[in-house]
Enzyme design. Structure first.
Site, PDB file in Angstrom:
ATOM      1  N   ASP A  40       0.970  -1.316   0.168  1.00 58.04           N
ATOM      2  CA  ASP A  40      -0.247  -0.044   0.081  1.00 58.04           C
ATOM      3  C   ASP A  40       0.729   1.219  -0.001  1.00 58.04           C
ATOM      4  O   ASP A  40       0.475   2.413   0.345  1.00 58.04           O
ATOM      5  CB  ASP A  40      -0.827   0.179   1.309  1.00 58.04           C
ATOM      6  CG  ASP A  40      -0.169   0.191   2.555  1.00 58.04           C
ATOM      7  OD1 ASP A  40       0.957   0.169   2.616  1.00 58.04           O
ATOM      8  OD2 ASP A  40      -0.744   0.020   3.662  1.00 58.04           O
ATOM      9  N   ARG A  98      14.956  25.665  -0.756  1.00 58.51           N
ATOM     10  CA  ARG A  98      14.570  26.835  -1.862  1.00 58.51           C
ATOM     11  C   ARG A  98      13.691  27.786  -1.269  1.00 58.51           C
ATOM     12  O   ARG A  98      13.807  28.935  -1.506  1.00 58.51           O
ATOM     13  CB  ARG A  98      13.867  26.011  -3.083  1.00 58.51           C
ATOM     14  CG  ARG A  98      13.321  26.827  -4.014  1.00 58.51           C
ATOM     15  CD  ARG A  98      12.494  25.840  -4.961  1.00 58.51           C
ATOM     16  NE  ARG A  98      13.504  24.903  -5.393  1.00 58.51           N
ATOM     17  CZ  ARG A  98      14.183  24.960  -6.318  1.00 58.51           C
ATOM     18  NH1 ARG A  98      13.991  26.058  -7.149  1.00 58.51           N
ATOM     19  NH2 ARG A  98      14.828  23.984  -6.958  1.00 58.51           N
ATOM     20  N   ASP A 172      26.064  33.364 -12.454  1.00 57.49           N
ATOM     21  CA  ASP A 172      25.249  34.367 -11.868  1.00 57.49           C
ATOM     22  C   ASP A 172      25.779  34.640 -10.607  1.00 57.49           C
ATOM     23  O   ASP A 172      26.948  34.086 -10.035  1.00 57.49           O
ATOM     24  CB  ASP A 172      23.668  33.847 -11.674  1.00 57.49           C
ATOM     25  CG  ASP A 172      23.702  32.355 -11.090  1.00 57.49           C
ATOM     26  OD1 ASP A 172      24.779  32.226 -10.062  1.00 57.49           O
ATOM     27  OD2 ASP A 172      22.713  31.800 -10.936  1.00 57.49           O
ATOM     28  N   LYS A 195      22.809  36.980 -14.648  1.00 52.97           N
ATOM     29  CA  LYS A 195      21.813  36.281 -14.787  1.00 52.97           C
ATOM     30  C   LYS A 195      20.301  36.896 -14.555  1.00 52.97           C
ATOM     31  O   LYS A 195      20.171  37.306 -13.214  1.00 52.97           O
ATOM     32  CB  LYS A 195      21.716  34.843 -14.248  1.00 52.97           C
ATOM     33  CG  LYS A 195      20.630  33.955 -14.736  1.00 52.97           C
ATOM     34  CD  LYS A 195      20.938  32.608 -14.128  1.00 52.97           C
ATOM     35  CE  LYS A 195      20.276  32.403 -12.854  1.00 52.97           C
ATOM     36  NZ  LYS A 195      20.426  31.146 -11.981  1.00 52.97           N
TER      37      LYS A 195
HETATM   38  C1  R5P Z   1      20.792  29.947  -8.641  1.00 54.10           C
HETATM   39  O1  R5P Z   1      20.222  30.420  -7.675  1.00 54.10           O
HETATM   40  C2  R5P Z   1      21.784  28.756  -8.393  1.00 54.10           C
HETATM   41  O2  R5P Z   1      22.764  29.260  -8.275  1.00 54.10           O
HETATM   42  C3  R5P Z   1      21.729  27.864  -9.786  1.00 54.10           C
HETATM   43  O3  R5P Z   1      22.264  28.541 -10.905  1.00 54.10           O
HETATM   44  C4  R5P Z   1      20.403  27.383 -10.014  1.00 54.10           C
HETATM   45  O4  R5P Z   1      19.941  26.827  -9.138  1.00 54.10           O
HETATM   46  C5  R5P Z   1      20.683  26.503 -11.322  1.00 54.10           C
HETATM   47  O5  R5P Z   1      19.327  26.062 -11.592  1.00 54.10           O
HETATM   48  P1  R5P Z   1      18.909  25.624 -13.138  1.00 54.10           P
HETATM   49  O6  R5P Z   1      19.554  24.486 -13.485  1.00 54.10           O
HETATM   50  O7  R5P Z   1      17.428  25.368 -12.976  1.00 54.10           O
HETATM   51  O8  R5P Z   1      19.036  26.744 -14.210  1.00 54.10           O
END
Ligand code: R5P
Length: 304
Positions: A40, A98, A172, A195
């Site tokens: 289950d 997150r 970024d 970014k």
């Molecule tokens: C940004 O906040 C993080 O450092 C990464 O660049 C990000 O989590 C990568 O995410 P994705 O592969 O979805 O672009």
């Protein structure tokens, strides 16, 4: 003089090779556990090696996050009820970081809830490069001792040993801390790009014109590759500017569905990750760095 028995490590399914290497590095014992699903879909757990009087360490990378969370909680509670003196968690990838704010009315601040839950069940946590955004450290949400190992030195050593004439590229602002640390270890120049994320699957990256890319091998460095849109867009732009196809390095191989294939198709020469999440790109072993960090966090945690 009585010496306390060595800690007893239990691997959750899929974590066995990592746990074996960890236990070996720490001269600890690897215990046997059975974890399976009832018909289950409930989780069945059994510790076949008795944990009584021992420190128990669960090794469980939290990917995919939800399906590991319940087994971690059930195993931790079982170990405690059966007399473990302390229960620790080695989660090479620690999920649920997150959503650290309520961005829109009605949202749950799930990183706080999961941190609170895990802090209730385990006495300490060790992880590698937690994906922190607005939090300065895990101590803001975890109430038990936490060790966070940095993978940048291991990534930097890999670059120094394998890439001729590299330039490290952070796609970024969030990746800057990894990119700069990797560049320092590798003795390479570094460029951090700007970014803009327009959605889960849409990002735009700006490449500075002043940098001379042509005679260098770009090595993109980030903590996580999830949708891979960040890397794909950066690779696309670099392929127009640099004579050499870029290498992509990341700590955690999260790779949402199809992301790995899309990044390869996007023109990455190679994609390499640390072994925090099992994946065919794993090439950089983080176990020695974790072994070094575990003594401190275990000592900081109380035992019964
Ligand atoms: C940004 O906040 C993080 O450092 C990464 O660049 C990000 O989590 C990568 O995410 P994705 O592969 O979805 O672009």
């Amino acid at each position: 003089m009585r010496t306390s028995p060595a800690p007893l490590y239990f691997a959750l399914p899929g974590n066995e090779p990592f746990a074996e290497r960890l236990a070996l590095g720490l001269r600890a014992e690897l215990g046997a556990a059975r974890i399976r699903r009832f018909p289950d879909a409930e989780t069945y757990v059994r510790l076949e090696t008795p944990p009584t009087g021992r420190e128990v360490v669960l090794v469980a990378t939290m990917h995919p996050p939800d399906s590991c969370l319940i087994p971690i909680l059930l195993l931790a509670e079982t170990a405690r009820e059966l007399g473990a003196v302390r229960v620790g968690l080695v989660a090479p990838y620690l999920a649920y970081l997150r959503q650290d704010r309520r961005f829109r009315a009605g949202e749950g601040v799930t990183s706080r809830y999961v941190a609170r839950l895990l802090s209730t069940y385990v006495d300490w946590v060790a992880t590698v490069d937690p994906h922190l955004h607005r939090l300065a450290s895990l101590a803001e949400i975890y109430t038990v001792p936490v060790a966070a190992v940095h993978a940048a030195p291991a990534l930097g050593r890999w670059v120094a040993a394998h890439v001729r004439n590299p330039i490290i590229v952070g796609p970024d602002a969030e990746s800057a801390q990894w990119a700069r640390a990797v560049a320092e270890t590798a003795g390479a120049p570094v460029a951090v790009l700007e970014k803009v994320r327009r959605g889960d699957d849409a990002v735009a990256v700006a490449l500075p014109r002043a940098i001379r890319w042509r005679d260098r091998t770009p090595v993109l460095v980030d903590d996580i590759i999830s949708t891979a849109r960040t890397m794909i867009e950066t690779v696309r732009q670099l392929r127009e500017t640099s004579a050499t196809a870029p290498i992509c390095l990341a700590v955690h191989a999260v790779f949402a569905r199809g992301a790995y294939e899309a990044l390869l198709e996007g023109g990455a020469a190679r994609i390499l990750t640390c072994n925090t999440i099992p994946h065919e790109t794993n090439a950089i072993d983080i176990v020695p760095d974790l072994v070094g960090a575990l003594a401190g966090v275990r000592e900081a945690a109380p035992s019964v």
